[in-house]
Design an enzyme around this catalytic site. Structure first.
Site, PDB file in Angstrom:
ATOM      1  CB  SER A 297      -0.889   0.021   1.249  1.00  0.00           C
ATOM      2  OG  SER A 297      -1.520   1.274   1.422  1.00  0.00           O
TER       3      SER A 297
ATOM      4  CE1 TYR B  91      -2.773  -1.647   5.850  1.00  0.00           C
ATOM      5  CE2 TYR B  91      -2.292   0.600   5.143  1.00  0.00           C
ATOM      6  CZ  TYR B  91      -2.748  -0.680   4.855  1.00  0.00           C
ATOM      7  OH  TYR B  91      -3.170  -0.987   3.586  1.00  0.00           O
TER       8      TYR B  91
END
Length: 309
Positions: free
Chosen positions: A158, A184
């Site tokens: 990501s 994350y």
């Protein structure tokens, strides 16, 4: 090193990218394929004739999706199998049960910005699920991947990797105040570094691994953020699920990626290496493709898995 460019882009769908690629006789595993991008990735790959295994926590949901994929593609070689990436024994069992070669492994499953949680071995959940579980899966399936002679690993990362490099001395937030987005980001950086090091380490086996940013897509991944991710992505940059799966399918099927590994893609094209966040959804941070960081991550991952028993 020449960047890989393709005729596809932001609006391309997984089906469009897969068209014309024949994978009959090839065997594929897609993690987290019971919904969202994973399900669409599995559907597009099944459409090429590949034998597809949906590696999922919820086998009831996985079996339902497998039947839907068979109904829409006519491919009878689609099945679901249990895999919980946060549970080392589950990962070991999946790898041990695999028989024969594996041609494509799509490391798609993940969690995003969840509340502070730790696995039974004491690992922070996002790092444990997004990276360590996939690391254990890929290394556990190494012989099956090597048997193919030209296997590919597709790693869904990501642009969130730009939120944080790996904090080597505190990956589990034992000393830092837990922040869901930093956790994350760290796990997504690990995803890219895995692709870099796996490609280097397994070069003699002709195994290549590439990482990607699927784009901003509203799926179950955002269940901890109100269903809208970070909430900072403009509406015109939101993709459909079919568009979000396109880059994964490209890396799994395109002849342009034959023998190519250790790179990062977005919108079906290779991204440039950047030294500062620009606010766009493209670009890969230099620390995420640094070979030294890749080797360090591999060693750390082995150590953490050994501690888990």
């Amino acid at each position: 090193m020449t960047a890989i460019t393709t005729p596809f882009g932001f609006s391309s769908t997984a089906a469009e990218v897969a068209e014309g690629n024949e994978l009959t006789g090839r065997r594929v595993v897609v993690t987290g394929a019971s919904s969202g991008i994973g399900a669409e990735t599995a559907r597009a790959l099944a459409g090429t004739g590949a034998e597809v295994t949906l590696a999922v926590r919820d086998t009831t949901a996985g079996e339902r999706v497998a039947k839907e994929i068979t109904a829409t593609t006519g491919n009878q070689e689609v099945r679901a199998a249990h895999l919980d990436l946060a549970d080392p024994p589950s990962v070991a069992a999946f790898a041990a049960a695999w028989r024969g070669p594996l041609h494509v492994l799509v490391n798609n499953a993940g969690v995003m910005a969840c509340p502070e949680q730790y696995t039974e071995p004491g690992r922070e959940l996002q790092f444990a699920t997004n990276h360590l579980g996939h690391f254990a899966l890929a290394t556990g399936l190494h012989k099956a991947l090597a048997a193919d002679g030209s296997a590919r690993i597709v790693v869904v990362s990501s642009t969130g990797h730009q939120q944080s490099p790996i904090v080597w001395d505190d990956v589990d937030f034992a000393f830092r105040r837990y922040d869901p987005w930093l956790a994350y980001g760290q796990s997504k950086t690990a995803n890219v570094l895995f692709a870099v090091e796996a490609t280097r380490r397994w070069a003699e086996d002709n195994i290549t691994a590439n990482a990607l940013m699927p784009g901003a897509v509203h799926t179950n991944l955002q269940r901890h953020t109100g269903g809208r991710g970070s909430g900072r992505v403009p509406a015109h940059l939101i993709k459909t699920v079919e568009q979000g799966a396109a880059t994964s399918v490209l890396l799994a099927t395109s002849p342009l990626l034959e023998g190519v590994g250790g790179r990062y893609f977005a919108d079906c094209n290779e991204s440039e290496v950047v030294d500062r966040r620009s606010g766009t959804l493209d670009g890969v941070a230099r620390y995420a493709v640094d070979p030294d960081n890749g080797r360090r991550l591999w060693a750390l991952s082995r150590e953490l898995l050994a501690q888990a028993g």
